[in-house]
Design an enzyme around this catalytic site. Structure first.
Site, mmCIF file in Angstrom:
data_model
loop_
_atom_site.group_PDB
_atom_site.id
_atom_site.type_symbol
_atom_site.label_atom_id
_atom_site.label_comp_id
_atom_site.label_asym_id
_atom_site.label_seq_id
_atom_site.Cartn_x
_atom_site.Cartn_y
_atom_site.Cartn_z
ATOM 1 N N ASP A 139 0.813 -1.214 0.000
ATOM 2 C CA ASP A 139 0.000 0.000 0.000
ATOM 3 C C ASP A 139 0.847 1.265 0.000
ATOM 4 O O ASP A 139 0.642 2.158 -0.825
ATOM 5 C CB ASP A 139 -0.930 -0.014 1.228
ATOM 6 N N SER A 167 -4.453 3.029 -0.756
ATOM 7 C CA SER A 167 -4.193 2.348 -2.030
ATOM 8 C C SER A 167 -4.862 0.983 -2.066
ATOM 9 O O SER A 167 -5.475 0.596 -3.068
ATOM 10 C CB SER A 167 -2.687 2.211 -2.258
ATOM 11 N N ASP A 168 -4.734 0.230 -0.983
ATOM 12 C CA ASP A 168 -5.386 -1.075 -0.909
ATOM 13 C C ASP A 168 -6.901 -0.945 -0.958
ATOM 14 O O ASP A 168 -7.593 -1.692 -1.665
ATOM 15 C CB ASP A 168 -4.987 -1.795 0.373
ATOM 16 N N MET A 169 -7.435 0.005 -0.204
ATOM 17 C CA MET A 169 -8.885 0.070 -0.054
ATOM 18 C C MET A 169 -9.566 0.626 -1.303
ATOM 19 O O MET A 169 -10.640 0.148 -1.695
ATOM 20 C CB MET A 169 -9.251 0.858 1.193
#
Length: 395
Positions: A139, A167-169
């Site tokens: 992330d 970034s991940d979410m």
């Protein structure tokens, strides 16, 4: 009835972005089977923080309402089991490096020959093409490379990561969009598809406003703290009691802001009624507002501004917002019952429906809890065969 009932997803993804997407879809009614490595499972099962009985709260946050089966994808027999399961599923999701699923004989070409209607989503860090395609990423690496980290923080401070794994979410949300779009397309054409979804592409797409300034003004903006580069006022201000209050006003709010704060000198300057003039006079406007707000306690000031229609929000901690009366009224926090940890609090999937059943908070599965039932029920395997596969490390 839930809106995604009847949709079947075979999920080979791990850690956050993919699991977040399939948790959303699972709580909307899709049947999600999470395929994990025998013995250890998704590596996030070992991540902090831990609950009192040792289970990972991190894993619990992104893996509710799923079934878990263990399968060794390096085993030819395990690969064939996975391929047979894909024949009866609508969606396959994976987040291995490019080419790895092909080496397992589970790439899109192989599986789509067995199931032409398959929607196959490959979520990787940098995509299936390009010079960075084989890089690993996390992330914060994507935040750094994409420019998000450069834009986050105060002008006189180093770059900062966002307070959540943005970034991940955001990639998780795009995975869900990709799956749903593929399913809608299949419903119209009768054909499945392969979606190449790069987390780096997702982060670059979030730069829309920063890119607009670059394209329009050739301005490569940097960190601005809580201030907005194109609007004044839009910032967090420290109040007399130490709390922080974010105020974001447009032209129609300016007279009310000046009235509540007693900014008679600024109100008398007719030019400041337009945002362009306030942006040009940013330092003067912000200095006046900071001085006035520093004399007021946060709660009463926030209410006074909101009473005049000014958008104002207290800068809350996580504890404060989850205990907020509005969050409680909306049912933002609920619980699920886990066989080891008992009642566990969790955030609800935020959709509310009229015409469908609302998503309910599901329970994360123990590792491999559904393996035997899936092999017997889906593939018709006998108990003796399942025992052999377990003894040989295939499951």
């Amino acid at each position: 009835m839930k809106p995604l009932e009847g949709i079947r997803i075979l999920d080979f993804s791990r850690v956050l972005a993919g699991p977040m997407a399939t948790q959303i879809l699972a709580e909307l009614g899709a049947e999600v089977t999470k395929v994990e490595r025998p013995g250890t499972g998704d590596e996030s099962r070992l991540f902090e923080p831990r609950l009192p009985r040792g289970e990972s709260a991190y894993f619990f946050a992104f893996n509710r309402a799923k079934r878990s089966m263990t399968l060794n994808l390096k085993s030819p027999e395990g690969q064939e089991i996975a391929a047979r399961l894909a024949e009866t599923h609508d969606v396959v999701l994976e987040n291995f490096l490019p080419g790895e699923m092909d080496r397992f004989n589970l790439g899109y070409d192989a599986l789509s020959r067995r199931n032409p209607g398959l929607v196959y989503v490959s979520n990787t860090g940098f995509g299936q093409t390009g010079p960075y395609r084989l890089r690993n990423g996390y992330d914060t690496i994507f935040q750094a490379l994409s420019g998000i980290m450069h834009l986050t923080g105060h002008p006189d401070a180093p770059p900062a990561k966002a307070g959540i794994p943005v970034s991940d979410m955001t990639s998780g949300l795009w995975i869900a969009i990709a799956i749903l779009t593929g399913l809608v397309g299949r419903g119209r054409s009768g054909r499945g598809c392969h979606v190449d979804l790069s987390m780096m592409d997702v982060q670059t797409s979030l730069l829309a406003l920063a890119a607009a300034r670059l394209f329009a003004l050739d301005e490569d903006i940097g960190r601005s703290g809580t201030e907005h580069p194109g609007r004044v006022p839009s910032a967090a201000f420290r109040c007399a009691d130490g709390g922080w209050l974010h105020i974001s006003g447009s032209d129609q709010h300016w007279d009310a802001i000046c009235g509540v704060l007693g900014l008679d000198d600024l109100a008398a300057d007719a030019a400041l009624g337009k945002n362009a003039a306030r942006v040009a006079a940013r330092e003067r406007v912000m200095a006046g507002m900071r001085q006035a707000i520093a004399q007021r306690d946060r709660g009463p000031l926030a209410e006074a501004l909101r009473d005049r229609g000014v958008p104002a929000g207290e800068v809350n901690t996580v504890r404060e917002i989850l205990g907020d009366p509005h969050s409680e009224a909306r049912g933002a926090v609920g619980t699920f019952d886990h066989p080891e940890e008992g009642a566990v609090r969790a955030l609800r999937t935020p959709l509310r429906f009229v015409g469908y059943e609302d998503p309910a908070i599901g329970c994360p599965p123990p590792l491999g809890a559904d393996t035997a039932a899936l092999l017997a029920g889906e593939l018709g395997m006998a108990a003796e065969t399942i025992d052999r596969l377990r003894n040989e490390g295939v499951i």
